[in-house]
Design a protein around this motif. Sequence first.
Motif, PDB file in Angstrom:
ATOM      1  N   ARG A 358       0.690  -1.178   0.140  1.00 24.98           N
ATOM      2  CA  ARG A 358       0.042   0.093  -0.094  1.00 24.98           C
ATOM      3  C   ARG A 358       0.828   1.261  -0.156  1.00 24.98           C
ATOM      4  O   ARG A 358       0.609   2.351  -0.743  1.00 24.98           O
ATOM      5  CB  ARG A 358      -1.087  -0.020   1.248  1.00 24.98           C
ATOM      6  N   GLU A 359       1.919   1.011   0.878  1.00 25.56           N
ATOM      7  CA  GLU A 359       2.751   2.469   0.865  1.00 25.56           C
ATOM      8  C   GLU A 359       3.523   2.600  -0.194  1.00 25.56           C
ATOM      9  O   GLU A 359       3.863   3.537  -0.885  1.00 25.56           O
ATOM     10  CB  GLU A 359       3.690   2.277   2.181  1.00 25.56           C
ATOM     11  N   ARG A 360       4.016   1.467  -0.864  1.00 24.22           N
ATOM     12  CA  ARG A 360       4.713   1.724  -2.226  1.00 24.22           C
ATOM     13  C   ARG A 360       3.827   2.085  -3.260  1.00 24.22           C
ATOM     14  O   ARG A 360       4.363   3.103  -4.022  1.00 24.22           O
ATOM     15  CB  ARG A 360       5.404   0.296  -2.342  1.00 24.22           C
ATOM     16  N   LEU A 361       2.801   1.754  -3.218  1.00 22.55           N
ATOM     17  CA  LEU A 361       2.035   2.287  -4.255  1.00 22.55           C
ATOM     18  C   LEU A 361       1.566   3.426  -4.336  1.00 22.55           C
ATOM     19  O   LEU A 361       1.622   4.446  -5.181  1.00 22.55           O
ATOM     20  CB  LEU A 361       0.489   1.533  -4.242  1.00 22.55           C
ATOM     21  N   ARG A 362       1.382   4.198  -3.019  1.00 22.62           N
ATOM     22  CA  ARG A 362       1.184   5.548  -2.593  1.00 22.62           C
ATOM     23  C   ARG A 362       2.347   6.368  -2.965  1.00 22.62           C
ATOM     24  O   ARG A 362       2.165   7.522  -3.684  1.00 22.62           O
ATOM     25  CB  ARG A 362       0.702   5.887  -1.092  1.00 22.62           C
ATOM     26  N   ALA A 363       3.505   5.741  -2.902  1.00 25.89           N
ATOM     27  CA  ALA A 363       4.636   6.556  -2.906  1.00 25.89           C
ATOM     28  C   ALA A 363       4.834   6.588  -4.577  1.00 25.89           C
ATOM     29  O   ALA A 363       5.364   7.723  -5.230  1.00 25.89           O
ATOM     30  CB  ALA A 363       5.878   6.052  -2.727  1.00 25.89           C
ATOM     31  N   ARG A 364       4.343   5.705  -5.588  1.00 18.80           N
ATOM     32  CA  ARG A 364       4.519   5.538  -6.828  1.00 18.80           C
ATOM     33  C   ARG A 364       3.542   6.069  -7.591  1.00 18.80           C
ATOM     34  O   ARG A 364       3.803   6.968  -8.634  1.00 18.80           O
ATOM     35  CB  ARG A 364       4.836   4.221  -7.336  1.00 18.80           C
TER      36      ARG A 364
END
Length: 469
Positions: A358-364
Amino acid sequence: MRWACVLLPQLALDGVLRRRPDPDTPLALITGTPQRRILQTVNSPARALGLRPGLSLTAAKALVCDFATAEYDPAEIDRWHRFLAAWAYRFSSHVSLDYPRVLMMEIESSLGLFGPWPRFEARLREELTALGFRHRIVAAPNPAAARVLANAYDGLCIADDETLPQALGQLPIDRVGLDREVATALSRMGLRRLHQVLALPRETLARRFPAEVLRHLDTLTGRRALALDCYRPPDRFDVRLELNFDVGSTQALLFPLRRLTADLAAFLAGRDSGVQRFDLLLEHAQGEDSRVPVGLLSAEREAAMLFELARGRLEHLQVPAPVRALRLVARDLPSFVPQHRELFEERPQQTLPWEQLRERLRARLGDEAVHGLCARADHRPEHAWLCEGRGEALPTGSPRPGWLLREPRPLPDAAVRMLGGPERIESGWWDGDDVRRDYYRIETRSGQQGWAYRDVAEHGPLLLQGWFA
């Protein structure tokens, strides 16, 4: 009690080398006046070229034409000293910075958590090496003895007071922490080892030398307790890395960024806390600093994850001017609650936990591209969920599809098989979107199960509204 002395013999040099991508480059730290610059310390590649501490910078450049230099900064040494104390705080609640370039840790009360001393020591060495700091570690029954033994040994462990005098007695008299004048006087008397001094009558030492000598010897042997100030970690993380040259691309900032996030993770582990938001500041030669905020939905402290999140945010930034320094500031440091996991993890190693994904998708993709879903008390399927906000209990226990179509689409009756229904839903009269529908659970020829409805009192085709998982 038992104490561990972590001696950091090249703290200033390691602090500079760890922010350089190539630590094998010859490097010298310089100090002195502008008129006379002197080499304070050098790394191994520079020493192999013939450079030595105390050599003037002019003579060094005449001897070796190609080596890097950096300023010897006592303030940086103190900062790295305190950073390592914050790291050590995760292993012991009694960490002292009273000795320069030394971490003093009480370890007796930590052995039950981190295992026997050989395993505990191996973990300390592994993490210090990963952080980029050379070290020597000695354990002894009291901190003063551990400190002087670290001058001559690495890896020594004295378990009790009975064997301590034998280990101390072999030390040269000039390596036991006495004043230089006292050590010289004892050496001229033929007393070159500590066991020779300890064998003398106390009255003789008291008459010939200051009272501090007997007090120091009593502290070494454990007769006199030594009070140390205990370190307490700060409530914020603020670390700045100055770059060796101006950087104009975000790719060149990834190496110092990895160091900063690794330092943040070590700091958080020492405080037993996580981070929910932090700021990455890019300092330019001219103009205001560029600020890159990094926010998380929950507290985290894993180094790899923090780096990936900061990297994702940084790669979306167009650097307006060359960057001279990188700074990471974290003020929101809530308590960290580890994720509950099963004893036998069934998740494949190649997949990510949902929180990290979830956090990686938000960052990308950006903060607005990823939402959580929650239920709302409404019988109409298209109104029964929200992107964000506080959810309510579902109005019914009947199964509902996990994927709703944006718009219902017609479904030929001959292409489906009825599995259940009808379930009538009549609602929405209060907001002008009144619906009267009969819902059916259907299965297509390919085996997919869906949710379809037909308006009451109408004889049109079924309208597919969603798919079951």
